[in-house]
Structure formats: C-alpha cells, structure tokens
Design a protein around this motif. Structure first.
Motif, mmCIF file in Angstrom:
data_model
loop_
_atom_site.group_PDB
_atom_site.id
_atom_site.type_symbol
_atom_site.label_atom_id
_atom_site.label_comp_id
_atom_site.label_asym_id
_atom_site.label_seq_id
_atom_site.Cartn_x
_atom_site.Cartn_y
_atom_site.Cartn_z
ATOM 1 N N ARG A 73 0.841 -1.191 0.000
ATOM 2 C CA ARG A 73 0.000 0.000 0.000
ATOM 3 C C ARG A 73 0.877 1.243 0.000
ATOM 4 O O ARG A 73 1.687 1.439 0.914
ATOM 5 C CB ARG A 73 -0.942 0.031 1.207
ATOM 6 N N ILE A 74 0.733 2.057 -1.033
ATOM 7 C CA ILE A 74 1.392 3.359 -1.070
ATOM 8 C C ILE A 74 0.475 4.365 -0.385
ATOM 9 O O ILE A 74 -0.717 4.440 -0.698
ATOM 10 C CB ILE A 74 1.680 3.798 -2.518
ATOM 11 N N ILE A 75 1.024 5.130 0.543
ATOM 12 C CA ILE A 75 0.222 6.078 1.300
ATOM 13 C C ILE A 75 0.359 7.497 0.758
ATOM 14 O O ILE A 75 -0.631 8.191 0.540
ATOM 15 C CB ILE A 75 0.604 6.037 2.785
ATOM 16 N N GLU A 76 1.579 7.927 0.537
ATOM 17 C CA GLU A 76 1.780 9.315 0.126
ATOM 18 C C GLU A 76 3.033 9.446 -0.730
ATOM 19 O O GLU A 76 3.964 8.635 -0.647
ATOM 20 C CB GLU A 76 1.903 10.228 1.354
ATOM 21 N N THR A 77 3.049 10.490 -1.551
ATOM 22 C CA THR A 77 4.243 10.887 -2.289
ATOM 23 C C THR A 77 4.461 12.370 -2.057
ATOM 24 O O THR A 77 3.570 13.190 -2.295
ATOM 25 C CB THR A 77 4.109 10.605 -3.796
ATOM 26 N N VAL B 245 -1.680 12.394 -1.749
ATOM 27 C CA VAL B 245 -2.224 11.269 -0.992
ATOM 28 C C VAL B 245 -2.838 10.278 -1.975
ATOM 29 O O VAL B 245 -3.682 10.643 -2.805
ATOM 30 C CB VAL B 245 -3.284 11.755 0.014
ATOM 31 N N TRP B 246 -2.436 8.999 -1.850
ATOM 32 C CA TRP B 246 -2.870 7.967 -2.791
ATOM 33 C C TRP B 246 -4.277 7.480 -2.460
ATOM 34 O O TRP B 246 -4.663 7.386 -1.290
ATOM 35 C CB TRP B 246 -1.901 6.791 -2.762
ATOM 36 N N ASN B 247 -5.022 7.146 -3.511
ATOM 37 C CA ASN B 247 -6.357 6.584 -3.314
ATOM 38 C C ASN B 247 -6.267 5.103 -2.967
ATOM 39 O O ASN B 247 -5.215 4.468 -3.099
ATOM 40 C CB ASN B 247 -7.246 6.815 -4.536
ATOM 41 N N ALA B 248 -7.390 4.532 -2.518
ATOM 42 C CA ALA B 248 -7.414 3.126 -2.108
ATOM 43 C C ALA B 248 -7.134 2.194 -3.267
ATOM 44 O O ALA B 248 -6.571 1.108 -3.085
ATOM 45 C CB ALA B 248 -8.770 2.799 -1.477
ATOM 46 N N GLU B 249 -7.495 2.615 -4.477
ATOM 47 C CA GLU B 249 -7.289 1.774 -5.665
ATOM 48 C C GLU B 249 -5.832 1.777 -6.126
ATOM 49 O O GLU B 249 -5.451 0.998 -6.993
ATOM 50 C CB GLU B 249 -8.192 2.256 -6.810
ATOM 51 N N GLN B 250 -5.028 2.687 -5.565
ATOM 52 C CA GLN B 250 -3.605 2.803 -5.909
ATOM 53 C C GLN B 250 -3.409 3.150 -7.381
ATOM 54 O O GLN B 250 -2.462 2.706 -8.036
ATOM 55 C CB GLN B 250 -2.851 1.505 -5.568
ATOM 56 N N THR B 251 -4.301 3.971 -7.891
ATOM 57 C CA THR B 251 -4.223 4.399 -9.291
ATOM 58 C C THR B 251 -3.838 5.858 -9.435
ATOM 59 O O THR B 251 -3.399 6.273 -10.514
ATOM 60 C CB THR B 251 -5.570 4.176 -10.000
#
Length: 375
Positions: free
Chosen positions: A128-132, A148-154
C-alpha cells in the motif's frame, strides 16, 4: 540496358535515403516529465509524468533518477522510494560534504512512502502506497507538494491539509504492527525543512531539502543492471558538476543498521539523519545546545555536541533526567527518554513518527551504556 539502368537508379536512391535517414533523423528519446513552474503544484501526481506505466509500480520515466541516502530517516517503519529530476541542460552544484547539493531552478525531488505485507487491505499481504511528497525549486525557493494515494492505488491527489490513515503490516519477523499513520500538513513540512536567514535586519525563512548531501550519497547504488557510486552516477547523468572531491571515508555517513560498523559511527549517522535538520544553527531547534550533524559529532567536541554530560534545560520532566546523555545510565538521559516515548508532548523527533523505533532505541541504549565518563 534500360532495365539495368533503372535497377541501378533505384538502388542508388534507396541507399541515399537510408544514409540521409541514418545521419539526420536519428531518434533521440525525450523525457515526458512536465514541471511547469507557472502551474505547479499540479492537482494530481500523474500530471508530472514522473513514472511510466502504472504509477503504483514506481518505474521512473526517462531522466527521473532514483537515489538513496546511506541512512534513512525513521518514519513509522514506512519504506521509501526517492527520485530526482532536473530540467534538460541544468546541473546541481557542490557546496560542501555536509551541505545539501544546490539544485537548479525547476528541479524536483520525489519521495514515496509505502508499506509491504499490509494486513488491512484486500488482498491481504500486498503493498500500500500512502503518500508521495514532492519538493520543487522555483525561482523564489522550494515549495512543497503532498500527494495522498487513493485506495485503488491508481492516483494520488494534492493535499497539504494533513490527515491520518490506519495501517497494519507484518514485519520481517512476521510480527504484525500497526499505527494511525500521520500524513503531514504543510506547517509540519516547514518545521523540518525551514532555514532561517537574516537579510539586513530582517529574518526570513526559506525551505531546503534534507537528504541530498554528498556525505549521504557517497556509496554504491544499483540502477537496474548497473551498480555505481551515486555521486558518479549523478555526474554521468549530467545532474551534477564534476568539479569537487568526493567526501573521504571519515566524512561519509554509513548505514546505521550495519552492525559491522563501529557503534559510535552508527549512532552519529542515526542522529544526523533523524535529528540534525532541526538541531543546527538557524533551524527549528537551534536554541538547544545539541549539534547532531555528522560533521560536528566526530571531533574533540563531538560527544559534547551530542549532549554527553550536558545539563538538561527543561524543568517539566522527571527530576532524574538531569543530563541530555548521562554516561552509562539511560534512566538519567533526557535524549533516551524522548526517543523512547510516543507522548506527542515529549517525543523526538517532533514529527514523522507515532510509534517507537525499537531498533534505533536499542542502538542508542547500547551506546549510552558503553560510555563511562564525560568528555
């Protein structure tokens, strides 16, 4: 005869076209990255085109160069991927071994925070990526852009308001850990990255990166099939002027997790990356006596700069905590108390962690207990 002449003419023309195409139309790859200083920060991370393919795979686009400091700032056990990009024809310049490289206007630093073997997503055990976090250098100075990354990681969306997100993961020892991970606000970013300067009689605040110092990058990194010293790679990439001497081994930070290295050198590296950006002149905690920069903890005053036998200035703590570091006694050492608590009123660092760094605490305890006298 006419047929032979026609055949020769066709052959000649084909050869001429081939030569002209080879000489004049050679394909030169162009980086897709877009950093328009009049438009950034963009609303979405994908707008920059820092990554090719699915963004969650973090495959850097052409001329987006990965890098890694020798020691990493602890951030609640999150893993990190770091990248740098610079506009075509621009380069960073060397200032000093222990100073951040001076990056050109238009440069971008990208850092992604993620966890592996996550237990509270579907399917269980994934990444899970959380933030960049992106820092971009404008003519007026560095700016922050939090995505902030969405739950779909898209996709990841611009958001400097700050937030929390629950994360549970299984570590390398198959122990499940969890925290309410804190995504920083812009104000929290400023606290760690600010640098105070006096212009005339006016104090101004500028923002600076933390990790891109020659002392942190002076070791080998694997770029796909190639392993090369990172400073050498930056020079070869055209991202760094080739007009300075690399730091000596004595002036190069090590990986504090490397148990084969001397304990005190590991401690100095740990304090540099986790504490020195605030405990330095013109930084957030410059009013404290400690100076944790690696370049200031190895000389004759090195241990004093780390707080060994330095009196505690705070009176809101337990009376037993009389020294910043009391040789041989962690229970009387203020520094140890503050890295060993999650109480937001007392913990150190101020931001960037909500859980204890068990391995860092154990290393600091071993070092304090090894000290037998004041400097």
């Amino acid at each position: 005869m006419g047929k032979h002449y026609l055949l020769l003419l066709i052959t000649f023309l084909s050869f001429t076209i081939f030569i002209n195409c080879s000489d004049n139309d050679a394909y030169t790859p162009v980086s897709p990255v877009v950093v328009d200083l009049t438009q950034v920060p963009y609303p979405k991370l994908s707008d920059y085109k820092f990554f090719e393919g699915e963004m969650k795979n973090q495959i850097p686009s052409l001329n987006v160069l990965p890098y890694e400091p020798a020691s990493s700032l602890f951030s609640d056990y999150a893993h990190k991927k770091r990248f740098v990009w610079m506009p075509t024809g621009t380069k960073a310049t060397f200032v000093a071994d222990n100073k951040e490289l001076e990056l050109p206007i238009g440069a971008a630093l990208i850092k992604t925070f993620y966890y592996d073997n996550v237990q509270n997503i579907t399917p269980i055990g994934g990444r899970r990526i959380i933030e960049t976090r992106v820092m971009i250098k404008k003519a007026s100075g560095w700016i922050f852009a939090e995505y902030v990354w969405n739950a779909e990681q898209t996709e990841a969306y611009f958001d400097l308001a700050g937030s929390y997100t629950d994360i549970a993961w299984k570590d390398e020892n198959n122990i499940i850990k969890s925290t309410n991970y804190r995504i920083p606000t812009e104000v929290q970013c400023i606290i760690c990255h600010k640098n105070k300067e006096t212009v005339g009689t006016t104090e101004i605040t500028t923002y600076i990166p933390i990790g891109i110092k020659p002392q942190n990058l002076n070791f080998s990194y694997t770029y796909g099939s190639e392993t090369k010293n990172q400073l050498t790679k930056w020079i070869a990439q055209g991202y760094l002027e080739n007009n300075f001497t690399f730091p000596t081994a004595e002036n190069t930070i090590i990986n504090y997790t490397d148990n084969t290295q001397p304990l005190e050198k590991r401690v100095r590296s740990y304090l540099d990356i986790n504490c020195a950006h605030c405990h330095a002149p013109n930084r957030h905690c410059d009013y404290r006596p400690m100076r944790f920069a690696y370049s200031e903890t190895g000389g004759v005053n090195g241990r004093t700069n780390m707080g060994v036998c330095v009196n505690t200035e705070d009176f809101s703590f337990a009376p037993a905590l009389t020294k910043i570091i009391q040789p041989g006694n962690v229970n009387r050492s203020m520094l140890f108390y503050r890295i060993n608590t999650t109480d937001e009123s007392f913990r150190m660092p101020l931001h960037g962690r909500t859980v204890k760094h068990d391995e860092g605490i154990a290393m600091m305890q071993e070092w304090i207990n090894s000290l037998t006298s004041c400097p």
